[in-house]
Design an enzyme around this catalytic site. Structure first.
Site: not given
Ligand code: SAH
Length: 356
Positions: A107, A131, A175, A229
């Site tokens: 994508e 994740c 990644e 995060h």
């Protein structure tokens, strides 16, 4: 892992499946290549213009080349992927499903604003990081993208919008720092061959030990965004399994080195998950963690995915979290992702294969 970047030019042109695609080559490399084909050097510049500027998908398209040569070269791969599907969200964000040579689908997302056209590019088919809040990781990892497969995404968006791409974010599938070689090659190509400023390119990473330091040594002027995060190690490990092998302190030390070597500040991304990492204590802890750090925090309210039942915090909570960071002197912005309705927002991209 697949890497086409080390293929030698010589002897690489016998069949379509084994030669190095032309996309991703510099003008000098293209010039060398046309010479190996018995053509004059100026054809290298023409080839460069047609591939990067005019969107040639095959040498047969390049009408300035002699007809007989074009016909014999028809099998040479430029390295463009096919658009398998295109969908447009109400906010004009366009998601492209691109079909790679081996049938895998990736994508890429085109995000227009008044002044910019940003492309969110993928660096891998799938992602091995797993994740917990990210759709890409749920589908597992298939392979790295080759340099030309990264560059192609940008050309596809540029051609579709008929507008120059101004910014690139490596925030699609994968990644990037596990595929650092091809990503760095792609950055150089996007900069030198397509003309996108390095400062307008952002590489987003969850952090791979040693790789941020290595990226810094390339001395690029790209922006590094680090997916933090969490404000402490146990919470980060709960959300990001790979954090187990990469203590927060070591990650931040490498980020400091990045700032020292490149002179560029680092962006920290922080996905806000209601009740999990969005409390006042977390804001305080985060601002302590980043005290004195030349950085910028980008808060991303969670975009829902099917597999897990995290919640997006209320706007009020997002605002309170933002205000706490600001009050502690942390530079912060909130990113409400675009393209949510078409599963084109951060963390909603996933791998598939034609026919799935
Ligand atoms: N592998 C890179 C790029 C990932 S996508 C990285 O980890 O940085 C870009 C950003 O979107 C990352 O910060 C990622 O953690 C975040 N993200 C992933 N899933 C998300 C979700 N469901 N909602 C909001 N952000 C998400």
């Amino acid at each position: 892992m697949v890497s086409t970047t080390n293929d030698s030019l010589e002897g690489a042109l016998t069949t379509q499946s084994t030669h190095r695609p032309l996309l991703g080559m510099t003008q000098a490399e293209l010039t060398d290549w046309v010479q190996t084909q018995g053509q004059p050097t100026y054809r290298g510049k023409q080839l460069h213009q047609w591939i990067y500027g005019k969107g040639a998908r095959s040498l047969a398209d390049i009408t300035v080349f002699p007809k007989t040569w074009r016909q014999t070269m028809e099998q040479v791969s430029v390295g463009r992927s096919e658009i398998h599907h295109r969908s447009i969200a109400p906010d004009q964000t366009v998601k492209f499903l691109l079909r790679l040579d081996d049938g895998h689908i990736i994508e890429a997302v085109g995000i227009p604003t008044e002044k910019r056209l940003t492309v969110c590019v993928s660096s891998q088919v799938g992602c091995p990081m797993a994740c917990d809040f990210c759709a890409t990781g749920k589908g597992g990892f298939i392979r790295n993208l080759a340099t030309h497969e990264i560059v192609d995404q940008v050309l596809t968006v540029q051609e579709d919008f008929a507008q120059r791409v101004s910014n690139i974010v490596f925030m699609g599938m994968g990644e990037p720092l596990i595929n650092a070689h091809n990503v760095v090659q792609a950055v150089k190509c996007l900069n030198q061959d397509i003309g996108i400023g390095q400062r307008s390119i952002t590489i987003s990473t969850v952090g791979i030990p040693g790789q941020i330091r290595r990226l810094a040594q390339h001395n690029l002027q790209v922006t590094l965004a680090v997916s933090l995060h969490a404000s402490n190690q146990p919470l980060r490990t709960q959300l990001i399994p790979s954090a187990q092998q990469y203590p927060l302190k070591d990650l931040l030390d490498e980020c400091r080195e990045y700032v020292a070597i490149t002179g560029r500040r680092v962006t920290f991304e922080y996905v806000l998950l209601a009740g999990l990492n969005d409390c006042e204590d977390h804001a305080v802890e985060l601002s302590q963690l980043l005290r004195g750090f030349q950085s910028h925090v980008n808060l991303i309210p969670y975009n829902p995915i099917d597999e897990v039942d995290y919640q997006r915090p209320s706007r009020q909570r997002v605002n309170q979290f933002t205000d706490s960071l600001k009050a502690a002197g942390v530079a912060v912005t909130v990113r409400y992702s675009r393209g949510l309705e078409k599963d084109a927002a951060c963390g909603q991209l996933r791998a598939s294969k034609v026919g799935d």
